[in-house]
Design an enzyme around this catalytic site. Structure first.
Site, PDB file in Angstrom:
ATOM      1  N   GLY A  89       0.733  -1.185   0.036  1.00 50.58           N
ATOM      2  CA  GLY A  89       0.019  -0.013  -0.047  1.00 50.58           C
ATOM      3  C   GLY A  89       0.983   1.300  -0.011  1.00 50.58           C
TER       4      GLY A  89
ATOM      5  N   PHE B 212      -0.931   7.120   2.832  1.00 50.35           N
ATOM      6  CA  PHE B 212      -0.432   8.103   3.635  1.00 50.35           C
ATOM      7  C   PHE B 212       0.592   7.241   4.410  1.00 50.35           C
ATOM      8  CE2 PHE B 212      -3.793  11.153   3.015  1.00 50.35           C
ATOM      9  CZ  PHE B 212      -3.101  12.313   2.407  1.00 50.35           C
ATOM     10  N   GLY B 213       0.376   6.124   4.767  1.00 46.50           N
ATOM     11  CA  GLY B 213       1.038   5.171   5.648  1.00 46.50           C
ATOM     12  C   GLY B 213       2.186   4.721   4.945  1.00 46.50           C
TER      13      GLY B 213
ATOM     14  N   GLU C 158     -18.184  18.210   3.273  1.00 46.03           N
ATOM     15  CA  GLU C 158     -17.611  18.518   2.173  1.00 46.03           C
ATOM     16  C   GLU C 158     -18.232  18.608   0.963  1.00 46.03           C
ATOM     17  OE1 GLU C 158     -13.135  18.969   4.241  1.00 46.03           O
ATOM     18  OE2 GLU C 158     -13.761  17.117   3.275  1.00 46.03           O
TER      19      GLU C 158
ATOM     20  N   ASP D  41      -5.157   3.294   8.351  1.00 45.41           N
ATOM     21  CA  ASP D  41      -6.673   2.865   8.645  1.00 45.41           C
ATOM     22  C   ASP D  41      -6.860   1.339   9.218  1.00 45.41           C
ATOM     23  OD1 ASP D  41      -6.866   5.444   8.031  1.00 45.41           O
ATOM     24  OD2 ASP D  41      -8.604   5.117   6.288  1.00 45.41           O
TER      25      ASP D  41
END
Lengths: 415, 415
Positions: free
Chosen positions: A7, A10-11, A167, A296
């Site tokens: 993956g 972000f991580g 949003e 997550d």
């Protein structure tokens, strides 16, 4: 040391960046997409404010100069912790250290059939699908033959009022009341109904109550109907059924829940009640020091609470990998991961946003500019920053949106 | 007067713009897409230089202030000239004057099965499909298990050497030799083979021979193999068969032929040997003053030759509609359409282009800047101009491309 990262969200991306300094390691990043996606701006792709490529950057470009890091466009199907091997459809990769950061996907509380009726917003295909439905709805309203049909096409339901739902609702309202105002002949886009549904007692539940209130007032001033304490019982084609009423709408979007990637189960380790992987203070599995989980997918206990599935947790966990690897290479004890809460923010519309940092809470124009600045700052790559800035400036000055394309429907569910 | 325009390409859009002045008319524009597409830059979308939205602009935005003009996102399935009615899947529109400008689609000389193996480049979906294949090829080469497989993925075949084929070949070469140079670990993109195949004796056959020669030299200096006098006998999956050899390639693109929209046949009027509609000097059908055909669908006799299917012919024909309607409204004789040949140009790569205006021919840096300027000038909308300019500047300075997204395959053939 062979390190495999699953993956490049972000991580994973930040973990890989942490490893650029350790040239004695050999790193393989595996992702199903060839790009890192800046998810916080995904709603702007769904509402034609930005192009897909503006918030996506090719993963391998990030590491072009790091010869010890390679990138694979593959899909992981199995992890064998016993043999220390990750299997994809076509290959297998052995590891000394495995970093699993496969993120989360939309969760419909067991109602799998709702996915097609109310797309969520996790990937680029979700975003272009919502964009397609949004603009097709207006086109269909324009050629509707009955009033009921017209009303259905001009009704937009957003389920879930976290930052993404809020949003989206704000952007949908701006499109209806500003962007499209004079574009049609048989309908008045101003008559659109945008309905934001939240099961809990207030929108933006992770924020302070005063900011939830402010955001709701802002949304209502923009023409959005906010329904709190409202549970969705059923979603049919073009219909949302609530406890004692129903809404006919041809555009329905879902941001009411996510669940960890299926890889969590494949790890065959302890999960929490939401399906997240329980990890130690060094992000490793309870029973395996050579597998780390972050972002997550992970349930990291910070005192009594579990860290939320937000970008800044994943980013900090990714950056922490630098310290961890240093310790591993020096055969020292791994330090513990410590989360620094930088606060949170959500935007509602032009000059409307809410920001909360520690005990400080503010909203309005300053909050909005803070939101713009922070998102530009965290965006990957100068090119994307410049392009996003240019398009925001253009939209701000013209009240228009640049990417109003209706593209073909997605070919398959990618959730 | 009720006017229906089918198609909002260069011809239809300019025809509609011609009608903005005639508020006594009632105009309906029907198109299958919600955007006008600037086709000359489509190859840049296919090669990740530009975003789809940069070369597309919503049709209805162009006419937001023209209350007598409406836009319909519909697909025309029949034209009944007897009853003067256009039928779409959902509606029918009666007309006093019909303007048919539905353009052309890819033509495989009867080999319909080649379309899936070698996509052409007419619409945005074609462009993102070619982009997908191009970048997936490199990803697959990176994980190839045999040399034969690797070579197949690193071979790119472009069939047809008109401006589109030449521009694609040049861009493919830049991607291989500059953009991706250091991005991979198991392959060297520099080893890519880009092969441009032309059945005729020279590339850019519509240009002066000296410019064809110059363009071929430029392409060869960029590492492109140019095969002229070479006929494609058969296209299989990952294979192009020539008269006495064959090429294994996982990316094959087609720009060797187009054919008019099927609406040409539906008009039930006289067609030329290429299936284009034969028209009078006022663009009307030979047997029907109330139906005009323009752009790529039309065969307009200019002296002994038929005007080619290029943007400037369609644009001028669209603009001519202003004079025609004025005459019609004043019940005067329609003037004849006159084509003014502004010349032609094609770009090959950085500082490499060929331009021909009347008897003047030039190439190199000045030609390249002329090409950039003309394309920016003709692009619709200030937003798109600014975005394209910014991305060109960025690519020029960095030797990179901003839209390297691999998106899912298209769901269906849209040709």
């Amino acid at each position: 040391m062979k390190i495999v990262i699953i993956g490049a969200g972000f991580g994973g991306l930040n973990a890989a960046k942490s490893l650029t300094h350790f040239k004695q390691t050999s790193v393989t990043i595996i992702d199903r997409h060839n790009y890192h996606l800046f998810q916080p701006l995904l709603y702007q792709v769904a509402t034609a404010g930005l192009n897909p490529a503006d918030i996506a950057s090719p993963i391998r470009s990030q590491f072009r100069k790091d010869k010890h890091i390679e990138v694979r466009l593959e899909e992981v199907i199995d992890i064998d912790r016993h043999q220390k091997v990750v299997r994809t459809l076509e290959n297998s990769f052995s590891y000394d250290l495995l970093i699993v950061a496969a993120g989360a996907k939309n969760f419909y509380f067991g109602h799998h059939d709702w996915a097609a009726k109310a797309p969520g917003l996790k990937g680029l295909e979700d975003a272009t699908e919502i964009r397609r439905r949004l603009f097709v709805a207006y086109e269909n309203a324009e050629k509707a033959k009955t009033n009921a049909e017209k009303t259905m096409h001009l009704t937009f339901v957003l389920i879930g009022a976290g930052p993404t739902g809020v949003e989206l609702a704000g952007s949908f309202a701006e499109i209806a009341h500003q962007v499209l105002r004079t574009d049609f002949r048989h309908i008045n886009p101003d008559e659109s109904k945008i309905i934001l549904i939240e099961a809990g007692p207030r929108i933006l539940p992770s924020f302070k109550p005063q900011l939830s209130q402010k955001a709701q007032k802002d949304l209502e001033s923009m023409g959005v109907t906010v329904l709190t304490n409202t549970k969705v019982i059923q979603i049919n084609d073009n219909q949302v059924i609530l406890q004692d009423s129903s809404i006919e709408a041809s555009t329905i979007a879902w941001s009411a829940g996510v669940t960890p990637s299926p890889l969590a189960k494949i790890l065959k380790t302890e999960l929490d009640n939401k399906g997240r992987v329980l990890i130690n203070s060094d992000l490793s599995l309870k029973d395996d020091q050579s597998v780390l989980v972050l972002g997550d997918m992970a349930a990291f206990k910070d005192g009594e609470t579990i860290l939320p599935g937000v970008a800044s947790v994943a980013i900090q966990q990714g950056r922490y990998i630098k310290k961890l690897i240093k310790a591993d290479l020096e055969k020292k004890k791994r330090p513990s991961f410590k989360y620094f809460d930088k606060g949170q923010m959500a935007t509602i519309g032009r000059k409307k946003a809410v920001v909360q940092v520690g005990n400080i809470a503010f909203s309005g124009t300053i909050a909005w500019f803070a939101w713009l600045f922070v998102h530009l700052y965290y965006l990957i790559g100068m090119r994307n920053r410049a392009m996003v800035f240019a398009q925001w400036a253009w939209s701000y000055l013209t009240f228009r949106r640049g990417a109003r394309l209706i593209t073909p429907p997605r070919s398959s569910e990618d959730n």
